[in-house]
Design an enzyme around this catalytic site. Structure first.
Site, PDB file in Angstrom:
ATOM      1  N   ASP A 187       0.829  -1.206   0.000  1.00 49.33           N
ATOM      2  CA  ASP A 187       0.000   0.000   0.000  1.00 49.33           C
ATOM      3  C   ASP A 187       0.864   1.257   0.000  1.00 49.33           C
ATOM      4  OD1 ASP A 187      -2.817  -0.561  -0.062  1.00 49.33           O
ATOM      5  OD2 ASP A 187      -2.607  -1.512   1.884  1.00 49.33           O
ATOM      6  N   VAL A 188       1.909   1.250   0.797  1.00 43.66           N
ATOM      7  CA  VAL A 188       2.782   2.427   0.884  1.00 43.66           C
ATOM      8  C   VAL A 188       3.475   2.668  -0.459  1.00 43.66           C
ATOM      9  CG1 VAL A 188       4.848   3.379   1.984  1.00 43.66           C
ATOM     10  CG2 VAL A 188       3.128   2.206   3.368  1.00 43.66           C
TER      11      VAL A 188
END
Length: 414
Positions: A187-188
């Site tokens: 996600d990051v």
């Protein structure tokens, strides 16, 4: 009085928005939730963009309920981690009125960010084609798990992508089970790709006046981020496996047990290896035919590890870190997170900032402790203007402004 911790001059940014941000004047309608999208929009907000976070009635962003842990007000620390410098407006997109309010918001924005399942925004009348038909200069960023084609129906959860995307297959010990990374790393990474794509689209719009669609997905972002491991397969057909903390192409490049806790040793060339051998009292290792070059050391990794481990067990990790760093060998203890922040502080690197909130309408203001932005800009540093918002905190303010705005004609610039 606002305070700052662990953030030196040149990195600090500004508290309460003093100064001008690099993205001042850029407005973003943020329909995203959870992590990838909110992380992207927070990065842009730190750089000066005005971000309005659109949340659903009652519950808001999913991560508001992801606790423990929580702060003293009961707000999820997960939510707090990626939502500073934003204003929250509650809109019910299942109603005609809510969708019309959303379109009015978009009409005054430069960028839309959304991470619904592919097709959802189109069904709501808020899809890329419809919104850009009204405003060709709009930049529309869609974040998905597996793209808008055959993978559109697959839920985009980080754990799932780490599994099917191969990251877990190279994470963990050789004889153990596959292991996920300790944070939602995919996600990051996807949030970083999204913010980069948006910045590129803004640059293109500056030059041409035309917006465009930016699309990123979790699986594609992970495959790109697998770098050397992915290249080993793409170029040489090598399917890598789990190696614990060792590296497939470099040795010694892993953790070793010191007397008290593990220490990481990252030797990247023959000069560093010679310095390591000398520092641990075994200078002859650098002349040993098994270890003379990196290729030799990789071929005899197990033997080298045993020899180094025997020497490193004689003292603690902090002792060895000091000795090895003094000799020019990259090394350091395996820190806990509190130790990591303390280490950053000792190095004069950014760590934590306290963002105050001025009382509004006679109510009690609140502050928020935040991890500092890692981006240092000398002329337009990061700004810490607003703590993460309460659900719907700015709904009345934003809707009142929108109700007094004349409708924007198709293609009108903001």
């Amino acid at each position: 009085m606002s305070t700052q911790h662990n953030v030196p001059d040149g990195w600090a940014g500004t508290i309460d928005g003093a100064g001008q941000g690099a993205l001042d004047g850029v407005r973003i309608a943020d329909f995203s939730r959870v992590l990838a999208g909110p992380y992207a929009t927070m990065l842009l907000a730190d750089l000066g963009a005005d971000v309005v976070k659109v949340e659903r009635p009652g519950t808001g962003d999913d991560t508001r309920a992801w606790r423990p842990p929580a702060d003293h007000d009961g707000t999820s620390t997960y939510f707090l981690s990626v939502n500073r410098n934003k204003r929250s407006v509650v809109l019910d997109l299942t109603t005609d009125a809510g969708r019309e309010q959303a379109r009015a918001l978009v009409a005054e924005c430069d960028v839309v960010v959304e991470n619904f399942r592919p097709g959802t925004m189109e069904r709501l009348g808020l899809g890329h084609n419809e919104l850009r038909a009204r405003r060709p200069e709009l930049i529309y960023c869609s974040i998905s798990g597996f793209g808008g084609g055959a993978g559109a129906a697959i839920p985009g959860y980080d754990l799932l992508v780490q599994a099917v995307g191969g990251l877990m297959s190279v994470t963990g010990t050789l004889d153990g089970e596959p292991v996920k990374a300790g944070v939602a790393l995919v996600d990051v990474i996807t949030g970083l790709h999204a913010s980069l794509g948006i910045l590129a689209a803004l640059r293109h719009r500056d030059a041409t006046g035309q917006g465009q669609r930016v699309e990123v997905n979790l699986l594609g972002s992970l495959l790109s981020a697998m770098v050397n491991q992915a290249s080993a397969f793409a170029v040489a057909g090598v399917v890598p496996g789990r190696m614990g903390n060792a590296h497939p192409s470099i040795a010694p490049y892993e953790t070793f047990p010191a007397a008290d806790r593990p220490i990481a040793v990252a030797v990247g060339n023959d000069r560093q290896f010679a310095a390591l051998a000398d520092a641990v009292g075994e200078p002859g290792l650098a002349l040993d035919d098994r270890f003379r070059t990196n290729t030799d050391r990789v071929a005899h990794r197990a033997e080298l590890r045993d020899l180094l481990a025997e020497r490193l067990r004689a003292a603690g990790a902090d002792h060895w870190a000091a000795v090895l760093l003094a000799a020019g060998v990259p090394a350091g203890p395996v820190n806990t997170l509190d130790e990591a922040f303390d280490f950053a502080h000792k190095l004069g690197l950014p760590g934590i900032v306290d963002i105050p909130a001025a009382p509004a309408d006679g109510t009690q203001g609140r502050s928020s402790r935040q991890v500092a932005s890692p981006i240092a800009l000398s002329g337009t540093p990061a700004q810490y203007r607003l703590p993460p918002p309460r659900l719907g905190e700015h709904t009345a303010e934003i809707l009142d402004r929108l109700s007094h705005q004349p409708p924007a004609p198709p293609g009108a610039a903001t």
